[in-house]
Write a protein that holds these residues in place. Structure first.
Motif, short mmCIF file in Angstrom:
data_model
loop_
_atom_site.label_atom_id
_atom_site.label_comp_id
_atom_site.label_asym_id
_atom_site.label_seq_id
_atom_site.Cartn_x
_atom_site.Cartn_y
_atom_site.Cartn_z
N ILE A 229 0.85 -1.21 0.00
CA ILE A 229 0.00 0.00 0.00
C ILE A 229 0.87 1.24 0.00
O ILE A 229 0.70 2.16 -0.81
N GLU A 230 1.87 1.23 0.90
CA GLU A 230 2.79 2.38 0.99
C GLU A 230 3.51 2.61 -0.33
O GLU A 230 3.65 3.74 -0.79
N SER A 231 4.00 1.52 -0.93
CA SER A 231 4.79 1.74 -2.14
C SER A 231 3.89 2.17 -3.30
O SER A 231 4.30 2.98 -4.13
N SER A 232 2.64 1.67 -3.35
CA SER A 232 1.72 2.16 -4.40
C SER A 232 1.46 3.64 -4.21
O SER A 232 1.40 4.41 -5.17
N ALA A 233 1.27 4.04 -2.93
CA ALA A 233 1.01 5.46 -2.64
C ALA A 233 2.20 6.30 -3.08
O ALA A 233 2.04 7.32 -3.76
N GLU A 234 3.40 5.85 -2.70
CA GLU A 234 4.59 6.64 -3.03
C GLU A 234 4.79 6.76 -4.54
O GLU A 234 5.11 7.83 -5.05
N SER A 235 4.58 5.66 -5.27
CA SER A 235 4.82 5.77 -6.71
C SER A 235 3.73 6.60 -7.38
O SER A 235 4.00 7.34 -8.32
N LEU A 236 2.49 6.49 -6.87
CA LEU A 236 1.42 7.34 -7.42
C LEU A 236 1.77 8.82 -7.25
O LEU A 236 1.68 9.62 -8.19
N ILE A 237 2.19 9.18 -6.03
CA ILE A 237 2.51 10.59 -5.74
C ILE A 237 3.64 11.07 -6.65
O ILE A 237 3.60 12.16 -7.21
N GLU A 238 4.66 10.22 -6.82
CA GLU A 238 5.80 10.59 -7.65
C GLU A 238 5.36 10.82 -9.10
O GLU A 238 5.72 11.82 -9.71
N GLU A 239 4.55 9.89 -9.61
CA GLU A 239 4.12 10.03 -11.01
C GLU A 239 3.20 11.24 -11.19
O GLU A 239 3.28 11.94 -12.20
N LEU A 240 2.34 11.48 -10.21
CA LEU A 240 1.45 12.64 -10.31
C LEU A 240 2.25 13.93 -10.25
O LEU A 240 1.95 14.92 -10.93
N LYS A 241 3.30 13.92 -9.44
CA LYS A 241 4.16 15.10 -9.32
C LYS A 241 4.78 15.45 -10.68
O LYS A 241 4.86 16.63 -11.05
N GLN A 242 5.18 14.41 -11.43
CA GLN A 242 5.77 14.62 -12.76
C GLN A 242 4.82 15.42 -13.65
O GLN A 242 5.26 16.18 -14.50
N GLN A 243 3.51 15.18 -13.49
CA GLN A 243 2.56 15.92 -14.34
C GLN A 243 1.97 17.14 -13.64
O GLN A 243 0.98 17.71 -14.08
N GLY A 244 2.59 17.52 -12.54
CA GLY A 244 2.19 18.77 -11.88
C GLY A 244 0.97 18.65 -10.98
O GLY A 244 0.36 19.65 -10.61
#
Ligand code: ATP
Ligand code: MG
Length: 429
Positions: A338-353
């Motif tokens: 769960i934590e790693s899905s959350a972290e990668s989601l946040i990272e990818e969303l950050k890339q698109q602002g």
């Protein structure tokens, strides 16, 4: 941003002295903190909203060709002696400094901006010209009881324009109306343009008024667009509209979010600010002033967009785009997923602002959901053992009651589309 590290949290209990919806919800959700009546600290969530509102305004002011400046809030008395307003402005905070020198805290800036611009305008070729600032104003308001709506210290965008001819002034004045409407629409506010008293220098000024039963102002208006403030109104409720001749005048309570004012030569005259025209003769300079209260706009948005569970921020001013809630499992390995899905989601969303607030606390899901509703970020995503088993996130817009599942691999694209889709809260009905 992890909610666990955010300074300023939600409170379960409403502040006992909050007399307005905006004060109650903003304090409870940890957006602002009251120092005294009419004076607030902006906590990180509130500051993000205020900054967004100010930037929406800034963009429109730049679009008008105005230059941003930043003037002092501490003003010497002699400027007010020149305009005669030392004893006229009833809300002026006055201070005495060393050597018995007297000062005012700026409640508006005509006394500073007029002699400032005068120093830089050498000939008619330097005009027209417009400058604006976004700055705190100070007013000794008698009744500062409506949260951000009526502050004793509050944020104001004030714009001042200087013109050689009445036509040029009028053109700019009309353009500023459209910029103001753009600002309010982006902020999710449906503002009416209302005729208000212009004082002795012109028949009308124009206010931008948002209808709400919690408003302090009263406006008489018709469907055709005709609208007048109670204080000058030449009409009353039930009258036939004097403008279209067909509609019936209605009475509505409103909040004033902006005000534009033709000043003619009131201030340029007081400072003897004239320029040489093309034929060398001295020409009077016509001035206009244009105000919006970003902090009052913030309070008004809350008054308009809320429900029994909390606030609903329009996308353009929300403190974050996405509120991510993770729900822990008893199984450590699932928790890690769960934590790693959350972290990668946040990272990818950050890339698109896309900005994400992640409620990473080890708290009951019910508490997290209640806080998410109170804070009012437009889109909530949930990842839990259950959604993970389906390879999905749970997706729920704040305005809707039903949630649905979105596949892990589709969520980035869906959020991107969501962020660029026009906001139901800001579309004019
Ligand atoms: P009001 O009639 O509500 O007292 P005003 O007509 O004195 O306001 P202006 O001097 O035209 O207001 O100020 C420009 C804008 O600044 C207003 O339209 C409003 O959005 C905001 N504003 C004015 N006073 C306050 C205040 N005390 N607190 C928060 N915002 C304010
Ligand atoms: Mg007013």
């Amino acid at each position: 941003m992890r909610y666990s590290t955010l300074f300023g949290k939600t409170n379960k209990t409403a502040p006992h002295d909050a007399e307005s919806v905006n004060a109650r919800l903003l304090v409870q959700a940890g957006f602002v903190n009251q120092l005294m009546a009419g004076v607030y600290t902006y906590l990180p969530l509130g500051l993000r909203v205020l900054n967004k509102i100010q930037n929406i305004i800034r963009k429109e002011m730049n679009g008008l060709g105005a230059s941003e400046i930043y003037m002092p809030a501490l003003h010497p008395k002699d400027l007010y002696d020149t305009t005669g307003r030392w004893d006229q402005i009833d809300v002026l905070f006055k201070l005495t400094g060393s050597g018995e020198k007297e000062y005012a805290l700026g409640s508006t800036h005509e006394e500073v901006v007029t002699p400032l611009v005068q120093q830089y305008v050498r000939s008619y070729k330097d005009l027209p010209l417009a400058v604006f600032q976004i700055q705190d104003k100070f007013r000794n308001e008698a009744r500062a009881k409506s949260g951000l709506l009526r502050g004793r210290e509050f944020s104001m965008k004030d714009l001042y324009s200087f013109h050689l001819t009445e036509e040029d002034f009028q053109q700019f004045y009309e353009k500023s109306k459209q910029s103001y409407l753009n600002v309010f629409q982006t902020c999710g506010l449906d503002a009416m343009i209302v005729e208000a008293s212009g004082g002795v220098f012109s028949k009308f000024s124009h206010e931008f008024q948002v209808a709400t039963e919690h408003g302090e102002d009263l406006v008489y208006h018709c469907k055709c667009g005709f609208a007048q403030n109670r204080e000058i109104a030449e009409v009353k409720a039930g009258d036939t509209c004097p403008s279209c001749g067909k509609g019936t005048i209605k009475e509505t309570k409103t909040i004033e979010v902006g005000n534009i004012f033709p000043l003619k030569t009131k201030f340029t005259g007081a400072f003897d600010f004239k320029v040489q025209g093309p034929d060398n003769a001295l020409v009077d300079i016509l001035m206009g002033c244009y105000g919006i209260g970003p902090s009052r706009v913030m309070g008004t948005i809350v008054e308009i967009h809320n429900d029994e569970r909390g606030m609903l921020w329009p996308k353009a001013v929300a403190p974050f785009d996405v509120h991510l809630v993770t729900i822990g499992s008893k199984d450590d390995s699932v928790n890690e997923q769960i934590e790693s899905s959350a972290e990668s989601l946040i990272e990818e969303l950050k890339q698109q602002g896309t900005e994400v607030l992640w409620d990473d606390r080890e708290t009951r899901p019910g508490e997290k959901f209640a806080d998410a509703d109170l804070i009012g970020i437009p889109l909530r995503l949930v990842i839990s053992e259950k959604t993970l088993a389906e390879g999905s996130f749970e997706w729920k817009p704040r305005q809707e009651t039903e949630s649905r599942l979105v596949k892990l691999e589709d969520v980035i694209e869906e959020v991107k589309v969501w962020c660029t889709t026009p906001d139901r809260l800001t579309s004019q009905e």
